[in-house]
Scaffold this motif. Structure first.
Motif, PDB file in Angstrom:
ATOM      1  N   GLN A 609       0.814  -1.206   0.000  1.00  0.00           N
ATOM      2  CA  GLN A 609       0.000   0.000   0.000  1.00  0.00           C
ATOM      3  C   GLN A 609       0.855   1.267   0.000  1.00  0.00           C
ATOM      4  O   GLN A 609       0.420   2.311  -0.486  1.00  0.00           O
ATOM      5  CB  GLN A 609      -0.941  -0.007   1.221  1.00  0.00           C
ATOM      6  CG  GLN A 609      -2.016  -1.093   1.139  1.00  0.00           C
ATOM      7  CD  GLN A 609      -2.840  -1.188   2.399  1.00  0.00           C
ATOM      8  OE1 GLN A 609      -2.407  -0.764   3.476  1.00  0.00           O
ATOM      9  NE2 GLN A 609      -4.041  -1.743   2.287  1.00  0.00           N
ATOM     10  N   ARG A 625      -1.220  -2.085  -4.853  1.00  0.00           N
ATOM     11  CA  ARG A 625      -2.575  -2.179  -4.289  1.00  0.00           C
ATOM     12  C   ARG A 625      -3.213  -3.519  -4.620  1.00  0.00           C
ATOM     13  O   ARG A 625      -3.871  -4.151  -3.778  1.00  0.00           O
ATOM     14  CB  ARG A 625      -3.411  -1.036  -4.870  1.00  0.00           C
ATOM     15  CG  ARG A 625      -3.096   0.338  -4.318  1.00  0.00           C
ATOM     16  CD  ARG A 625      -3.767   0.571  -2.982  1.00  0.00           C
ATOM     17  NE  ARG A 625      -5.191   0.397  -3.050  1.00  0.00           N
ATOM     18  CZ  ARG A 625      -6.057   1.327  -3.475  1.00  0.00           C
ATOM     19  NH1 ARG A 625      -5.598   2.520  -3.857  1.00  0.00           N
ATOM     20  NH2 ARG A 625      -7.356   1.086  -3.498  1.00  0.00           N
ATOM     21  N   ASN A 643     -12.675  -6.036   0.973  1.00  0.00           N
ATOM     22  CA  ASN A 643     -12.678  -4.571   1.072  1.00  0.00           C
ATOM     23  C   ASN A 643     -11.587  -3.958   0.183  1.00  0.00           C
ATOM     24  O   ASN A 643     -11.826  -2.954  -0.494  1.00  0.00           O
ATOM     25  CB  ASN A 643     -12.434  -4.155   2.525  1.00  0.00           C
ATOM     26  CG  ASN A 643     -13.583  -4.583   3.430  1.00  0.00           C
ATOM     27  OD1 ASN A 643     -14.710  -4.813   2.965  1.00  0.00           O
ATOM     28  ND2 ASN A 643     -13.316  -4.678   4.727  1.00  0.00           N
ATOM     29  N   GLU A 644     -10.376  -4.559   0.213  1.00  0.00           N
ATOM     30  CA  GLU A 644      -9.277  -4.015  -0.592  1.00  0.00           C
ATOM     31  C   GLU A 644      -9.580  -4.145  -2.076  1.00  0.00           C
ATOM     32  O   GLU A 644      -9.275  -3.240  -2.870  1.00  0.00           O
ATOM     33  CB  GLU A 644      -7.979  -4.748  -0.248  1.00  0.00           C
ATOM     34  CG  GLU A 644      -6.732  -4.145  -0.852  1.00  0.00           C
ATOM     35  CD  GLU A 644      -6.456  -2.756  -0.338  1.00  0.00           C
ATOM     36  OE1 GLU A 644      -5.864  -1.951  -1.103  1.00  0.00           O
ATOM     37  OE2 GLU A 644      -6.846  -2.448   0.806  1.00  0.00           O
ATOM     38  N   ASN A 646     -12.563  -4.221  -3.517  1.00  0.00           N
ATOM     39  CA  ASN A 646     -13.597  -3.257  -3.879  1.00  0.00           C
ATOM     40  C   ASN A 646     -13.033  -1.845  -3.994  1.00  0.00           C
ATOM     41  O   ASN A 646     -13.398  -1.089  -4.896  1.00  0.00           O
ATOM     42  CB  ASN A 646     -14.735  -3.293  -2.852  1.00  0.00           C
ATOM     43  CG  ASN A 646     -15.663  -4.484  -3.083  1.00  0.00           C
ATOM     44  OD1 ASN A 646     -15.958  -4.841  -4.227  1.00  0.00           O
ATOM     45  ND2 ASN A 646     -16.112  -5.120  -2.017  1.00  0.00           N
ATOM     46  N   ARG A 647     -12.097  -1.488  -3.068  1.00  0.00           N
ATOM     47  CA  ARG A 647     -11.473  -0.170  -3.144  1.00  0.00           C
ATOM     48  C   ARG A 647     -10.613  -0.055  -4.415  1.00  0.00           C
ATOM     49  O   ARG A 647     -10.582   0.982  -5.066  1.00  0.00           O
ATOM     50  CB  ARG A 647     -10.599   0.086  -1.916  1.00  0.00           C
ATOM     51  CG  ARG A 647     -11.398   0.469  -0.689  1.00  0.00           C
ATOM     52  CD  ARG A 647     -10.495   1.073   0.364  1.00  0.00           C
ATOM     53  NE  ARG A 647      -9.521   0.120   0.872  1.00  0.00           N
ATOM     54  CZ  ARG A 647      -9.730  -0.689   1.895  1.00  0.00           C
ATOM     55  NH1 ARG A 647     -10.896  -0.659   2.534  1.00  0.00           N
ATOM     56  NH2 ARG A 647      -8.803  -1.534   2.291  1.00  0.00           N
ATOM     57  N   PHE A 648      -9.892  -1.153  -4.720  1.00  0.00           N
ATOM     58  CA  PHE A 648      -9.063  -1.149  -5.930  1.00  0.00           C
ATOM     59  C   PHE A 648      -9.934  -0.913  -7.165  1.00  0.00           C
ATOM     60  O   PHE A 648      -9.597  -0.095  -8.028  1.00  0.00           O
ATOM     61  CB  PHE A 648      -8.328  -2.477  -6.058  1.00  0.00           C
ATOM     62  CG  PHE A 648      -7.455  -2.570  -7.272  1.00  0.00           C
ATOM     63  CD1 PHE A 648      -6.147  -2.131  -7.222  1.00  0.00           C
ATOM     64  CD2 PHE A 648      -7.938  -3.063  -8.486  1.00  0.00           C
ATOM     65  CE1 PHE A 648      -5.324  -2.200  -8.346  1.00  0.00           C
ATOM     66  CE2 PHE A 648      -7.131  -3.124  -9.602  1.00  0.00           C
ATOM     67  CZ  PHE A 648      -5.824  -2.693  -9.523  1.00  0.00           C
ATOM     68  N   ARG A 649     -11.063  -1.593  -7.240  1.00  0.00           N
ATOM     69  CA  ARG A 649     -11.943  -1.440  -8.408  1.00  0.00           C
ATOM     70  C   ARG A 649     -12.524  -0.038  -8.489  1.00  0.00           C
ATOM     71  O   ARG A 649     -12.658   0.535  -9.580  1.00  0.00           O
ATOM     72  CB  ARG A 649     -13.057  -2.479  -8.343  1.00  0.00           C
ATOM     73  CG  ARG A 649     -14.001  -2.444  -9.550  1.00  0.00           C
ATOM     74  CD  ARG A 649     -14.812  -3.703  -9.673  1.00  0.00           C
ATOM     75  NE  ARG A 649     -15.607  -3.959  -8.468  1.00  0.00           N
ATOM     76  CZ  ARG A 649     -16.328  -5.062  -8.298  1.00  0.00           C
ATOM     77  NH1 ARG A 649     -16.317  -6.009  -9.229  1.00  0.00           N
ATOM     78  NH2 ARG A 649     -17.020  -5.246  -7.191  1.00  0.00           N
ATOM     79  N   ALA A 650     -12.806   0.502  -7.318  1.00  0.00           N
ATOM     80  CA  ALA A 650     -13.348   1.863  -7.310  1.00  0.00           C
ATOM     81  C   ALA A 650     -12.297   2.890  -7.718  1.00  0.00           C
ATOM     82  O   ALA A 650     -12.617   3.861  -8.415  1.00  0.00           O
ATOM     83  CB  ALA A 650     -13.899   2.185  -5.921  1.00  0.00           C
ATOM     84  N   ASP A 651     -11.029   2.674  -7.275  1.00  0.00           N
ATOM     85  CA  ASP A 651      -9.974   3.645  -7.572  1.00  0.00           C
ATOM     86  C   ASP A 651      -9.430   3.522  -8.989  1.00  0.00           C
ATOM     87  O   ASP A 651      -8.975   4.511  -9.566  1.00  0.00           O
ATOM     88  CB  ASP A 651      -8.814   3.473  -6.574  1.00  0.00           C
ATOM     89  CG  ASP A 651      -9.203   3.877  -5.166  1.00  0.00           C
ATOM     90  OD1 ASP A 651     -10.209   4.595  -5.016  1.00  0.00           O
ATOM     91  OD2 ASP A 651      -8.501   3.470  -4.222  1.00  0.00           O
ATOM     92  N   THR A 658      -8.250  -4.556 -13.178  1.00  0.00           N
ATOM     93  CA  THR A 658      -9.590  -4.465 -12.588  1.00  0.00           C
ATOM     94  C   THR A 658     -10.490  -5.563 -13.120  1.00  0.00           C
ATOM     95  O   THR A 658     -11.397  -6.035 -12.424  1.00  0.00           O
ATOM     96  CB  THR A 658     -10.189  -3.080 -12.897  1.00  0.00           C
ATOM     97  OG1 THR A 658      -9.299  -2.081 -12.386  1.00  0.00           O
ATOM     98  CG2 THR A 658     -11.546  -2.910 -12.238  1.00  0.00           C
TER      99      THR A 658
END
Length: 933
Positions: A609, A625, A643-644, A646-651, A658
């Motif tokens: 990270q 990430r 959670n990680e 989902n955050r990766f896909r969002a970012d 992705t």
């Protein structure tokens, strides 16, 4: 011209003679035999080694002079004159007559001498009287009369002590008259006589001159004679080191005339021959020197140098050789020939370049050798700088050799050694240059330029590595040189740059540990510049990466970036910054990988990270990430991984990685027992690289596992009804999958007839079967057959019988076909039910035929006949029904009993009550428990 003999050869003089004689004393006795002067006996002197009397010699002389003037007696006057002469000999004071008075005195004395001789009586010695008469004639200018008296003395008194001097004066007269042969003969008699050695020496000296004056034919004799003169003085003066003042001029003239003769003859050859004739002499070097001096004073410079060289060549080890060679330098300088003077210096230096020869030199000669060597070295160095090509190299080579041989013989040789190294370097003699620089740097003490000399050695090694110099050198050689430099000159400001350079070179060779050692030394040096520290940090970073010291590598990259950002390296911005940021990000990322391999999940995730902070938005940051989530997945940290991810896909919605996130989410959901969320993820587009239907079918399976049947069924229906299923190439897996869907839809009561029919149809048409699909298809066919049987039973036979009977027969065939399909697919598992349902079809057909409505227009007989015809038509059906039920009944014999067998028995009981309608209990036959009873 300076006197080369007495100066350059350090010949010294000491005075004796007069001073020694002045130490003796005498006394004067007067009036011993009478009261008056007329009554006195002649004055006499008594010589004793004792203090002088109170009366001074001047007073004594004054009285004798007065006696001479006042006396009328010839004997008294002559005796007074003799006494005056003796007093003058033994005193340093001038007690003689003046020149004019002396002439008058001796003219008067001649009369007294003649008077005494005429009388024939004389109380004194007649030989002395004759000697004094000769002297008086000489003083009065009567040379011939003087010589006659001397010959008379020699002839009459050959044993007189005055004879040697008389003969000498006779020889001198002959010499003065130019009668040199006679003079030679007369001098020979003096030499062979009984005179004092000093007189003989003077005679020998003059004999030599007599021979010289006779011309070249007599020079051989003259040379030997003069050498004899020198032999005597050499022995008495400690080889001419202490020459009395009175003899100095004679000695000097002897040397001069020998040189003159040799110069007028054959020069050094004549001199060498004369010396050979007498067997050589220890003072020969003085003769050669005087000859060379003579040539030089007469501007015959080449001859002077030739003489000196002749002596050097023939007397190689003589102590005077240095002086002769040095004298050549002076001669050429007198001649204004700087080039020849330089050659002479070179001869001097070469002659004593060997250590054993150099050790023979005196301190002054060594100093001269050093001076000459330095001047030659400097000259050739200067010439080299003004030259080009091969001449330039040759001049530097000469200078270098002079510097090198001079160095060990001077105090504080550092600068000379450094110059030798520099000259060798420019001459292309790189190995010798390296030696010179090293010696100047490390083998001398107190040399201010030692650091520069050491640096020159380093620069030479480095230049060799860069192919600037044809010197065999390796990187190890340079490293060793640098370490030696660092040990001796630790504070030198050039050291960090050197260490940084070597570190870079070692890194390029893959020698990471050595590279790191030099890089760390460069970084630690207080004088390191920003550029030098920057280069060293870069090397350290690379070395740390290779050594897997990733934390240290990260620190190195951060230090490098800090230097860039400090503004100290304006030419290193831009691309370098980007590269370093990537290196930093990579080192952090590799730390994450390392931690992950070692099972340190939290540290690994943290490192992954952190990559983004080093290089935001970069591929490696994104991968960090991504790998953080993967690490959590591998560690079974499902929710954290979810959670990680989902955050990766969002970012990073558009990143290529992705597309794999959904699949990983599906895995995480499944692993964390969240099948519905896994299925939802699949339905939302998980694994976009896979076909949509494949993802949906996987989702359907997950819905099935979660008992989310409605969601599952929608997918099944859409799939089975869509074209994709029909276009999918048939294979075992696809067949079983589709049949399973149909079976599950049937079980969920989703259009059972349709999917039963498809289930049967697909199973019959397929080449691939499983026990389950066969069972499902057989049961489906049975269910369809049951529906067809109901439809068959619902068809009533009405008048007119033909059409309804045809319809009923069609329904019967449909039911029979389904039962046949069920029998084909279900096999023995459905055997009982198939037999029962098939029998019931025939039984119902028979019943319906018998119960069918007769035509209304028949009479009773026709009606009876019609009924009989119906029974005849129904009978075969009933027979078939009974036969099939009986077959079912017969299964009991095989141990098969189920509800369909039981129902067949119930039908048979109705049809044949007597045979089948009885109370029985069916028991399972167990042969093992029968025991044969």
């Amino acid at each position: 011209m300076r006197r080369l003999l007495l100066v350059s050869l350090t010949l010294t003089l000491s005075l004796s003679g007069a001073k020694a004689m002045a130490q003796e004393s005498f006394r004067v006795e007067l009036g011993r035999d009478g009261e008056t002067i007329g009554d006195m006996r002649p004055v006499f002197l008594e010589f004793k080694t004792r203090p002088m009397p109170a009366i001074s010699p001047t007073e004594v002389a004054r009285r004798y002079q007065r006696l001479f003037d006042n006396s009328d007696e010839p004997e008294v006057r002559i005796d007074a004159l003799n006494r005056l002469s003796n007093i003058q000999k033994v005193t340093d004071e001038d007690v003689s007559f003046s020149n004019e008075r002396e002439q008058q005195v001796y003219r008067q004395a001649l009369d007294s001498y003649e008077s005494i001789l005429d009388r024939g009586s004389y109380q004194g010695r007649l030989d002395e009287l004759l000697y004094q008469m000769a002297k008086a004639h000489a003083y009065t200018g009567q040379a011939e009369e003087s010589i006659d008296r001397l010959r008379q003395l020699v002839g009459l008194y050959p044993s007189s002590t005055l004879v040697p001097e008389a003969r000498f004066r006779i020889a001198e007269a002959a010499f003065s008259a130019g009668d040199y042969a006679v003079a030679e003969s007369e001098y020979s008699r003096v030499i062979s006589g009984d005179g004092a050695e000093s007189l003989k020496t003077k005679a020998r000296y003059m004999q030599g001159w007599s021979q010289y004056k006779q011309g070249p034919s007599a020079w051989k004799r003259a040379g030997e004679t003069f050498l004899a003169v020198l032999d005597r003085f050499s022995g008495e003066t400690d080889s001419f080191r202490r020459i009395p003042t009175d003899d100095a001029e004679l000695v000097e003239d002897t040397f001069r005339i020998i040189a003159l003769m040799a110069a007028d003859a054959r020069g050094a050859n004549s001199l060498a021959q004369w010396l050979d004739n007498v067997g050589g002499r220890g003072y020969a070097y003085l003769l050669y020197d005087r000859l060379a001096d003579y040539y030089a004073s007469n501007a015959r410079y080449e001859g002077s140098v030739t003489v000196n060289r002749r002596f050097v060549d023939e007397h190689h080890n003589h102590p005077a050789v240095p002086a002769f060679l040095a004298q050549n330098v002076d001669v050429w300088l007198m001649a204004g020939r700087a080039d020849r003077a330089r050659e002479a210096r070179a001869d001097y230096v070469t002659m004593f370049s060997e250590t054993d020869r150099y050790q023979t030199l005196t301190d002054s000669d060594r100093q001269r050798w050093q001076t000459f060597s330095r001047s030659l070295a400097d000259y050739h160095y200067d010439q080299a700088e003004e030259s080009a090509g091969d001449r330039k190299r040759e001049q530097f080579r000469l200078a270098a050799n002079y510097y090198r041989q001079l160095a060990p013989r001077v105090t504080g040789p550092g600068e000379v050694l450094r110059l030798s190294g520099d000259a060798f370097l420019q001459a292309g003699e790189y190995r010798d240059a390296l030696t010179g620089f090293r010696q100047a740097a490390y083998d001398t003490s107190g040399y201010p330029g030692a650091g520069d000399a050491a640096w020159a050695a380093v620069a030479l090694q480095r230049g060799a590595l860069d192919s600037r110099y044809a010197l065999s050198a390796t990187l190890d050689d340079l490293a060793v040189e640098a370490e030696r430099f660092a040990e001796a000159f630790a504070d030198d400001s050039r050291l960090p740059g050197l260490n940084a350079d070597i570190a870079t070179r070692l890194l390029a060779q893959g020698r990471h540990n050595d590279a790191l050692r030099f890089a760390e030394a460069a970084i630690a040096h207080p004088a390191a510049s920003g550029q030098e520290r920057y280069s060293a940090w870069l090397v350290a970073g690379e070395a740390f990466v290779v050594g897997e010291s990733l934390g240290l590598a990260e620190n190195a990259w951060r230090k490098s970036l800090a230097l860039l950002e400090s503004g100290q390296l304006p030419d290193k911005q831009g691309k370098d910054t980007e590269s370093l940021q990537r290196q930093l990000a990579s080192s952090i990322y590799y730390q994450g990988e390392q931690a992950a391999e070692e099972g340190r999940t939290d540290q690994a995730v943290a490192h992954f990270q952190r990559v983004e902070s080093a290089l935001p938005g970069s591929d490696i940051a994104v991968k960090g990430r991504y790998d953080a989530a993967n690490t959590l997945l591998k560690a079974d940290r499902w929710q954290a991984a979810i959670n990680e991810l989902n955050r990766f896909r969002a970012d990073y919605p558009n990143h290529e990685l992705t597309s794999t996130v959904s699949e990983k989410l599906v895995f995480a959901y499944q692993s964390s027992e969240q099948p519905v969320r896994a299925a939802d993820e699949l339905m939302a587009g998980a694994g976009a690289e896979t076909p949509a239907w494949e993802r949906q079918l996987r989702a359907a399976e997950l819905y099935h596992q979660a008992n989310a049947h409605n969601r599952r069924n929608r997918i099944y229906v859409a799939w089975l009804n869509g074209a994709e299923a029909a276009l999918t190439p048939p294979d075992s897996g696809a067949h079983i999958r589709n049949q399973t869907m149909r079976q599950r839809l049937i079980a969920a009561d989703v259009e059972p007839p349709k999917y039963r029919a498809e289930l049967v149809e697909q199973e019959l048409a397929s080449r691939w079967h499983s026990e389950e699909t066969l069972a499902w298809a057989g049961r489906a066919a049975m269910a369809l057959a049951e529906v067809e049987a109901v439809q068959f039973a619902d068809v009533s036979l009405q008048h007119p019988l033909g059409p309804s009977l045809e319809k009923k027969q069609q329904a019967l065939e449909s039911a029979r076909e389904r039962l046949a399909q069920a029998e084909q697919l279900g096999g023995d598992a459905l055997r009982s039910e198939i037999l029962f349902r098939r029998a019931e079809l025939y039984r119902v057909m028979a019943q319906d035929l018998i119960a069918s409505q007769a035509p209304a227009d028949l009479n009773e007989l026709e009606a009876m006949q019609y009924q009989m015809l119906l029974e005849e038509e129904a009978y075969p059906f009933e027979e078939k029904a009974i036969k099939l039920h009986a077959q079912n009944h017969q299964r009991l014999a095989d141990g098969e009993f189920d509800r369909w067998v039981e129902q067949s028995l119930q039908v048979l009981a109705k049809l044949f009550p007597g045979r089948y309608d009885r109370d029985v209990r069916w028991m399972t036959w167990n042969e093992e428990s029968n025991d044969g009873a």
